[in-house]
Enzyme design. Sequence first.
Site, mmCIF file in Angstrom:
data_model
loop_
_atom_site.group_PDB
_atom_site.id
_atom_site.type_symbol
_atom_site.label_atom_id
_atom_site.label_comp_id
_atom_site.label_asym_id
_atom_site.label_seq_id
_atom_site.Cartn_x
_atom_site.Cartn_y
_atom_site.Cartn_z
ATOM 1 N N GLY A 185 2.028 16.458 4.842
ATOM 2 C CA GLY A 185 0.793 15.681 4.816
ATOM 3 C C GLY A 185 0.990 14.181 4.809
ATOM 4 N N SER A 186 0.079 13.411 5.385
ATOM 5 C CA SER A 186 0.207 11.967 5.395
ATOM 6 C C SER A 186 -0.655 11.339 6.476
ATOM 7 C CB SER A 186 1.655 11.556 5.606
ATOM 8 O OG SER A 186 2.161 12.226 6.717
ATOM 9 N N ARG A 187 -0.204 10.145 6.952
ATOM 10 C CA ARG A 187 -0.991 9.393 7.916
ATOM 11 C C ARG A 187 -0.082 8.456 8.691
ATOM 12 N NH1 ARG A 187 -4.456 5.175 4.719
ATOM 13 N NH2 ARG A 187 -3.856 3.350 5.908
#
Length: 217
Positions: A185-187
């Site tokens: 997960g992240s961006r």
Amino acid sequence: MFHKEGAKIILGSLVTTVAVVLLAEKFIANYWLLKFIEVFALVFMVLILQFFRNPKRPVNAADHTIIAPVDGKIVVIEEVYEPEYFKDKRLQVSIFMSPINVHVTRYAVNGLVKFSKYHAGKYLVAWHPKASEENERTTVVIENSVFGDILYRQIAGALARRIVNYAKEGMHVVQGTDAGFIKFGSRVDLFLPLGTEIDVELNQKAIGGKTIIAKKA
């Protein structure tokens, strides 16, 4: 096909899953409890495999386009001040990745890597306004012949605990090829020159290596 960064985790998860199932079959007499454990173990293994999948996506590399570096949802399109490298205003486009998205990072443009730096940091949720400056992250700047310098930033989220970045200063990189991986997960933020014509909208689904973020005629 699975990403090489997941090899150890996939192997460890497989061994753990098999061990749990075998131990459950040996020591648990209750039929429904046994089936629950077996199904849970299977679902866990499927989720791990899904997270590290690495679909092959042929890209016709073109200097006049900027493509999405990752799969996810467009959550930011705005003019901001970029304090680390440019120290002036840029157009930011951010893509948020959920745990079910492909987490391979791909080069958004062709060009020369001018800057590549890792920052240790916090693990705020990836959509937090300060995540871009305070979370664990990497910053990479690529010089492109059409758009000029393009900065992208891999940002760890609340679950992500390791960012893998392959970009090294002096490398010539090809659009759409493997630039790294962010685990769990992240961006990713893109910082583009002001005046860049954006081809995506807020909340649009982006496909890494395929969706065109911006282009010039």
